[in-house]
Design an enzyme around this catalytic site. Structure first.
Site, short mmCIF file in Angstrom:
data_model
loop_
_atom_site.label_atom_id
_atom_site.label_comp_id
_atom_site.label_asym_id
_atom_site.label_seq_id
_atom_site.Cartn_x
_atom_site.Cartn_y
_atom_site.Cartn_z
N HIS A 1 6.85 1.23 22.37
CA HIS A 1 7.38 1.18 21.01
C HIS A 1 8.84 1.66 21.00
O HIS A 1 9.34 2.20 21.99
CB HIS A 1 6.53 2.08 20.09
CG HIS A 1 6.36 1.51 18.72
ND1 HIS A 1 7.37 0.86 18.05
CD2 HIS A 1 5.30 1.49 17.86
CE1 HIS A 1 6.95 0.46 16.87
NE2 HIS A 1 5.68 0.82 16.73
N ALA A 2 9.52 1.43 19.86
CA ALA A 2 10.89 1.91 19.72
C ALA A 2 10.91 3.43 19.84
O ALA A 2 10.01 4.11 19.35
CB ALA A 2 11.45 1.47 18.37
N SER B 1 16.00 -7.17 18.90
CA SER B 1 17.30 -7.84 18.90
C SER B 1 17.38 -8.89 20.01
O SER B 1 16.61 -8.85 20.98
CB SER B 1 18.39 -6.79 19.13
OG SER B 1 18.19 -6.18 20.39
N GLU C 1 10.32 -12.49 19.43
CA GLU C 1 10.50 -12.51 17.97
C GLU C 1 11.79 -11.74 17.70
O GLU C 1 11.79 -10.51 17.71
CB GLU C 1 9.32 -11.83 17.27
CG GLU C 1 7.97 -12.50 17.50
CD GLU C 1 7.82 -13.82 16.74
OE1 GLU C 1 8.71 -14.15 15.94
OE2 GLU C 1 6.82 -14.51 16.97
N LEU C 2 12.89 -12.47 17.47
CA LEU C 2 14.20 -11.82 17.44
C LEU C 2 14.80 -11.81 16.04
O LEU C 2 14.11 -12.02 15.06
CB LEU C 2 15.11 -12.50 18.46
CG LEU C 2 14.50 -12.60 19.88
CD1 LEU C 2 15.45 -13.30 20.83
CD2 LEU C 2 14.11 -11.23 20.42
N CYS D 1 13.62 -8.57 9.61
CA CYS D 1 14.15 -9.76 10.29
C CYS D 1 14.16 -10.94 9.34
O CYS D 1 15.06 -11.77 9.37
CB CYS D 1 13.31 -10.07 11.52
SG CYS D 1 11.56 -10.20 11.17
N GLU E 1 24.22 -10.50 12.08
CA GLU E 1 23.08 -10.11 11.25
C GLU E 1 23.42 -8.79 10.53
O GLU E 1 23.93 -7.86 11.16
CB GLU E 1 21.85 -9.91 12.14
CG GLU E 1 20.62 -9.50 11.37
CD GLU E 1 19.39 -9.32 12.25
OE1 GLU E 1 19.53 -9.12 13.47
OE2 GLU E 1 18.27 -9.39 11.71
P1 NAP Z 1 16.11 -3.42 19.53
O1 NAP Z 1 17.19 -2.42 19.74
O2 NAP Z 1 16.20 -4.69 20.27
O3 NAP Z 1 14.74 -2.66 19.89
C1 NAP Z 1 13.49 -3.30 19.86
C2 NAP Z 1 12.64 -2.78 20.99
O4 NAP Z 1 13.21 -3.22 22.23
C3 NAP Z 1 12.58 -1.26 21.08
O5 NAP Z 1 11.32 -0.88 21.57
C4 NAP Z 1 13.66 -0.93 22.11
O6 NAP Z 1 13.48 0.28 22.74
C5 NAP Z 1 13.46 -2.09 23.06
N1 NAP Z 1 14.62 -2.40 23.88
C6 NAP Z 1 15.90 -2.53 23.48
N2 NAP Z 1 16.68 -2.89 24.52
C7 NAP Z 1 15.86 -2.99 25.59
C8 NAP Z 1 16.09 -3.32 26.96
N3 NAP Z 1 17.28 -3.62 27.43
N4 NAP Z 1 15.02 -3.32 27.79
C9 NAP Z 1 13.79 -3.02 27.32
N5 NAP Z 1 13.52 -2.71 26.05
C10 NAP Z 1 14.54 -2.69 25.18
O7 NAP Z 1 15.96 -3.83 18.03
P2 NAP Z 1 15.92 -2.88 16.76
O8 NAP Z 1 17.28 -2.43 16.46
O9 NAP Z 1 14.86 -1.85 16.95
O10 NAP Z 1 15.38 -3.91 15.65
C11 NAP Z 1 16.24 -4.70 14.92
C12 NAP Z 1 16.25 -6.13 15.43
O11 NAP Z 1 14.93 -6.62 15.57
C13 NAP Z 1 16.92 -7.03 14.41
O12 NAP Z 1 17.71 -7.98 15.07
C14 NAP Z 1 15.74 -7.70 13.72
O13 NAP Z 1 16.05 -8.89 13.07
C15 NAP Z 1 14.80 -7.86 14.87
N6 NAP Z 1 13.42 -8.05 14.39
C16 NAP Z 1 12.82 -9.26 14.56
C17 NAP Z 1 11.54 -9.48 14.09
C18 NAP Z 1 10.84 -10.80 14.24
O14 NAP Z 1 9.63 -10.84 14.03
N7 NAP Z 1 11.51 -11.89 14.58
C19 NAP Z 1 10.87 -8.45 13.43
C20 NAP Z 1 11.52 -7.22 13.28
C21 NAP Z 1 12.80 -7.03 13.77
P3 NAP Z 1 14.32 1.59 22.33
O15 NAP Z 1 13.96 1.92 20.93
O16 NAP Z 1 13.87 2.59 23.30
O17 NAP Z 1 15.77 1.22 22.45
#
Ligand code: NAP
Length: 465
Positions: free
Chosen positions: A166-167, A218, A239-240, A273, A370
């Site tokens: 999880h985050a 992301s 799902e980004l 998202c 975004e």
């Molecule tokens: P994020 O920074 O990408 O984090 C999401 C998850 O990925 C977290 O568990 C994070 O861990 C992990 N993560 C990030 N970078 C990683 C890497 N290099 N290697 C492995 N794991 C990694 O996104 P966020 O800021 O939490 O969420 C916002 C984004 O998610 C927005 O762009 C939003 O639109 C998108 N989103 C999409 C959907 C959909 O269903 N399409 C739904 C909700 C959100 P850490 O927390 O430890 O960094």
């Protein structure tokens, strides 16, 4: 009873800070590589048993988990609000939706996964949907319970097991999820939470005991996880992000459209998202829409997310507040006008007001990135064709909304928008009955619906001569 607690820290930790108060909530110790090895061994042996567990028994346990969740809604909702700042009202809705979805798949997964006969030259032939193993779920903080449940309920019902990364800012929610499944009677290893760093994720994906990976987050994280999955030929679902259009057509019923526009932008404190982020209005309705939308956004009750009167709470973190502030300032410096809002509130907590920007240049940050917070960009176009063309002119393609009473306008948007989901006269939403997912940089694969249940199965053909 409160689910807020604190563990002793050793080395790296996972910490939750309350976005409304900036106060410490909880801290969890990171898992070592040895802990991960232990967890994957458990997940693997759990899969060997779970795949053979009758689907009626899986459904029985899923309903027990739904019942438990329903009995604890206020306590769980407070945990969500304290860790990521959504309103308590929204958090209660999220928990209830999770329980509903668990019940839905407990009831419907069997029919969705039933063997299918296919007529061929053989005496008997068809398709079966076999589970594939342990699925790693890398999840975001914005819907801390729902994002996981919407993939886990169908995937676990299909006979797979889940490993959750999880985050890092919602560790209490992460721990709660594993505990929920354990307390409901699921065998150990069917749902496992890991507190791991980004560096550990590629090694987990590479492990032969992990069959596939799904990431919600992301595009930056998606690229990294998909690269690791590709290297090891593992199936991945992404799902980004998105910058969903909200089209106001000539025939829109403005009385109905305005409150939907506010909800579409501000749901989850603007951090969804599928929140509408670009409001694309045909010129003949533009003045009316902008005036009424600006007034409605300016009037939104903003403040303590635990207060039932609050509609807009804080964004998730100091860094997200700074990011939004910088995106909006850049647009204003390049000629955009903030019709309401436009700068962070001067108070404790990570508060950005409901904001409406007009005249946003497409080469500004707000015009090309975004906006993950309560900021709406309004664009005026000549007609519906131009609205659809503008809506499609982004790298993303998650959801899209059309507001029109003329069904020809509705159908033109359904056919013309290059997105995974089109909603008319409604806020774009995820629901257990319909597949959820995007096109282009919004990712690939589907969650929910029949496609979601089958996403992590081996679609096995058989033929008997
Ligand atoms: P994020 O920074 O990408 O984090 C999401 C998850 O990925 C977290 O568990 C994070 O861990 C992990 N993560 C990030 N970078 C990683 C890497 N290099 N290697 C492995 N794991 C990694 O996104 P966020 O800021 O939490 O969420 C916002 C984004 O998610 C927005 O762009 C939003 O639109 C998108 N989103 C999409 C959907 C959909 O269903 N399409 C739904 C909700 C959100 P850490 O927390 O430890 O960094």
């Amino acid at each position: 009873m409160s689910l807020l607690f604190c563990w002793q820290t050793r080395g790296m930790s996972f910490t939750a800070i309350n976005p409304a108060t900036e106060e410490f909530v909880a801290e969890f110790e990171a898992h070592s590589d040895a802990d991960v090895e232990h967890a994957l061994a458990h997940a693997h042996s759990a899969f060997e048993a779970w795949r053979g567990t009758p689907i009626s028994e899986r459904a029985h346990l899923m309903i027990r988990a739904a019942e438990l969740l329903e009995s604890e809604i206020p306590v769980v909702a407070e945990l969500l609000t304290s860790e990521m700042g959504k309103t308590f009202t929204a958090a209660k809705g999220e928990v209830a939706k999770c329980a509903f979805t668990m019940r839905y798949y407990a009831e419907h997964a069997e029919a969705m996964l039933r063997d299918e006969d296919v007529a061929t030259s053989g005496s008997r032939s068809g398709i079966r949907y076999d589970p594939i193993g342990a699925v790693l779920a890398v999840m975001p903080w914005n819907y801390p319970l729902w994002q996981f449940i919407r993939v886990a309920a169908p995937t676990v019902m299909a006979g797979n097991v889940m490993v959750l990364k999880h985050a890092s800012n919602v560790p209490g929610c992460a721990k709660f999820i594993e505990d929920l499944f354990t307390r409901s009677g699921f065998p150990k290893g069917v749902v496992t939470t890991l507190f791991v760093s980004h560096d550990q994720v590629p090694r987990i994906i590479a492990d032969p005991r992990i069959a596939a990976v799904t990431l919600t987050g992301s595009d930056r994280a998606g690229r990294s996880v998909a690269e690791a999955a590709g290297q090891h030929l593992k199936k991945s679902v992404l799902e980004l992000g998105g910058s969903d259009p909200f089209i106001v057509a000539s025939s829109a019923d403005m009385d109905a459209t305005i409150p939907l526009a506010v909800t579409a932008r501000l749901q989850n404190n603007g951090q969804s998202c599928i929140a509408s982020k670009r409001f694309i209005v045909v010129r003949e309705r533009a003045e009316e829409f902008i005036d009424r939308f600006v007034s409605a956004m300016a009037a939104v009750p903003t403040g303590d997310p635990m207060d039932p009167a609050t509609v807009l709470g804080p964004v998730v973190s100091r860094s997200q507040l700074d990011e939004l502030t910088s995106q909006v300032a850049d647009a204003i410096a390049k000629g955009a006008v903030a019709r309401t809002g436009g700068a962070p509130l001067e108070r404790r907590g990570y508060y950005f007001p409901a904001t409406v920007l007009t005249g946003v240049p497409t080469d500004s940050r707000a015009g090309s990135e975004e906006l993950f917070g309560p900021v709406a960009v309004v664009e005026v176009v000549d007609d519906l064709d131009a609205a659809i063309a503008f809506a499609n002119a982004t790298p993303w393609g998650l959801g899209g909304a059309i507001h029109a009473t003329d069904q020809k306008e509705v159908d033109a948007a359904i056919a013309g928008l290059d997105v995974g989901m089109v909603f008319a006269n409604s806020v774009v939403a995820s629901m257990p009955e319909l597949p959820f997912g995007g096109t282009k940089d919004s990712g690939f694969g589907r969650e929910l619906g029949e496609f979601g249940v089958r996403e992590f199965t081996n679609v096995k053909s058989y033929y008997v001569a």
